[in-house]
Design a protein around this motif. Sequence first.
Motif, mmCIF file in Angstrom:
data_model
loop_
_atom_site.group_PDB
_atom_site.id
_atom_site.type_symbol
_atom_site.label_atom_id
_atom_site.label_comp_id
_atom_site.label_asym_id
_atom_site.label_seq_id
_atom_site.Cartn_x
_atom_site.Cartn_y
_atom_site.Cartn_z
ATOM 1 N N ASP A 1 58.148 -16.015 -63.247
ATOM 2 C CA ASP A 1 58.221 -16.000 -64.704
ATOM 3 C C ASP A 1 56.789 -15.896 -65.220
ATOM 4 O O ASP A 1 55.941 -16.725 -64.863
ATOM 5 C CB ASP A 1 58.863 -17.287 -65.249
ATOM 6 C CG ASP A 1 60.302 -17.468 -64.773
ATOM 7 O OD1 ASP A 1 61.000 -16.458 -64.621
ATOM 8 O OD2 ASP A 1 60.705 -18.628 -64.535
ATOM 9 N N ARG B 1 54.206 -14.909 -68.731
ATOM 10 C CA ARG B 1 54.085 -14.664 -70.160
ATOM 11 C C ARG B 1 52.637 -14.369 -70.499
ATOM 12 O O ARG B 1 51.722 -15.081 -70.064
ATOM 13 C CB ARG B 1 54.554 -15.885 -70.957
ATOM 14 C CG ARG B 1 54.475 -15.697 -72.474
ATOM 15 C CD ARG B 1 54.723 -16.993 -73.208
ATOM 16 N NE ARG B 1 54.653 -16.803 -74.660
ATOM 17 C CZ ARG B 1 54.440 -17.786 -75.535
ATOM 18 N NH1 ARG B 1 54.313 -19.031 -75.097
ATOM 19 N NH2 ARG B 1 54.367 -17.534 -76.830
ATOM 20 N N LYS C 1 57.188 -11.722 -72.496
ATOM 21 C CA LYS C 1 57.717 -12.605 -71.465
ATOM 22 C C LYS C 1 58.465 -11.761 -70.450
ATOM 23 O O LYS C 1 59.192 -10.829 -70.819
ATOM 24 C CB LYS C 1 58.653 -13.645 -72.073
ATOM 25 C CG LYS C 1 58.001 -14.523 -73.133
ATOM 26 C CD LYS C 1 59.020 -15.416 -73.817
ATOM 27 C CE LYS C 1 58.381 -16.210 -74.942
ATOM 28 N NZ LYS C 1 59.369 -17.022 -75.689
#
Length: 712
Positions: free
Chosen positions: A307, A309, A341
């Motif tokens: 993940d 961002r 994101k």
Amino acid sequence: MSFKKKSSLALAIIASFHANADQIEVAPADEAMEVIVVNADFNQINIERMPSSVTVIGEQQIKDEGAQHFEDVLNSIANFNWSGGSSRPRYFQIRGVGEQEQYQGAPNSSVGYVVDDIDLSGLGMVSSMYDMQQVEVLRGPQGTQYGANALAGLIYLKSNDPTEHAEHGAKVSLGDDDLRTFSGFSSGAITESGKVLYRVALEKHDQNGFRTNEYLGRDDTNKRDELTARAKLRWYMTDDLQADLTLMHANFDNGYDVWTLDNNGFNTLTDQPGVDNQKTTGAGLKFIYSGGEGFELTSLTSFAKTDHRHMYDGDWANPDYWGGKDCEGEACQYDYTWDKKANRQTITQEFRFTSTESGRIWNGTTDWLVGLYAMNLKEDNDLYSEYNTWPDEVLVSEYDATNYAAFMQFDTQLGNDYLLSTGLRIERRVSDYKDTNGDNFDPSENMWGGHIALSKAINVDHNAYARIARGYKAGGFNMTLPPELADKKEFTAETLYNYELGLKSSWLDGNVDTNIALFYMDRRDQQVSASLQDPENQQRFILFTENAGSSNNYGAEVDAKWYASDNIEVYGSLGLLNATYGDYKYKDKYGSEVDLSGRDLAHSPKYTYSLGMTYFSDAGWFANLNASGKSDFYYSDSNDSKSEAYTIFNARMGYETDTWSAYVWGRNLTDEKYGVRGFFFGNEPDQGWVDKQYIRYADPRQIGVTFDYKFM
């Protein structure tokens, strides 16, 4: 103990050389020469026998230079550069080939990035050097071994493996910029039989990031908050079957506040400081079966979930600043933020059959290898930008790509110390992309690459080689283009032919080692990343990739190491590069044609260099001084904004025993102010949006102390 003995004693007993491994005698321990094994190679070959340009930064150099992150060692690599558009290096260029950024979906890397057999291409930010065995950089296309993600080359990070004997350690570093680093590792046997081993390593790194936000009154808006954890489990299941499980987790919760309108570089004015976060969890499972008749089977399975961002304040200031400016007789109103994101998941599986000594073919002259590979990559992107409270770019996308490949390699002894290596890889890629702006793409293509290399052991001290390699990078598509650029919706695959001559030598009774390579790269259908600032909407940039005509890069690399005495080691590198466009023209934001034919490629300095020296006294005192630098280079393919040439100096000195060490260190000792990323565009409405160069600067001088303790 001398440098040779310290850095090579354990490695000298490794017998995983190339096809003529059975002809190599291992020297006695007190005469052992340094043997460096390239783990990224199929056969884990000795670097001196590998017929290609490779730089290996070993654990001793990482330790000597006090490197905490990959960023601290990358300047030691010839013809290597990086783009500073992120809080930590994520986008790399080898011999002038690579990406500078990725602002939208559909990742397509030119430089492979692998950590302990876990593919993190395009995600190289999480690269702690703690408990790292070595860093390997393979230059030129790795078409046989790694396929579409390694057009320019490969970066391979190998951490330390579990040990049979128990060993543990802890390390603490403190420095200015409020730097605090706490690290520790533990390794040993889980079972009394020694058939199950483990190793775990953990590091927590924090610092403020060398920026003062004068508007918010903070000095941590560009912070580094980085956690790295690794665990390895090795199980000797039977005499013929070994299993290695690797687990990794990295959580880099960093700030991103580096751009200033006045280009001072370190005093920012943003009201919404950016972030640059990456959380990666990965696992690798490796089985090695050696009980076959004439072959060994290796299975590699990896999984990684990331993940990340990236958000920044695009006006680089605040409402009070802009409200005090005059824009055509009125107070300026300018507020812009950009936020992306992304979630990526990668799964790979590889099966590799490798011949043993009894399985050699063609009258016992040829080692062989065949394999199958599959990878699935999924990435979802959520992009949102806002201009003066109004949504500007809003794009949600889904991308899914699957690659299948079959590969083979043959290494044949031709007699008279000639070795012929040939390899071939056939790869198919199927992808699917869709987004909320109505773009849908589902391209598929077949690609192939490989190599032919002829090496000659001139004598025990010199090995020469000639190599031809073919690499490839998949084609792709551009999303969210205006109607006038409809002809640029898709671009085709790029092909790169690399021609290389090299000589790997040992001189002065083994006290000097040199690796020299000359190369010529023929890039066909070169992929070029371009950007245009919309003249009707100055906050919006149109990003796209297109194919240029063929281009040619050529140059040389030299790596050298000199054991001047039992207590002094000198090492260095030199890279020379000429990387230019072939026939390439584009139109700027006003519709005027710009001809870049013959111009240098972006982030392609004509020379890079490094030089280091380590002194280690018999009494335990040590010192290291190293310098690195590069010539100027263009920041972008879309304009003529350039960096300045620079040299930086680092040092480390202290005292070491068998169990502990304490030392002081300094990076960028002369406080050199040098740029690592630049843009050239209009970002100041009170100046009529006139184009101007903006520069992101690297870290200034930093001083710190470290205490390291190890015990058995």
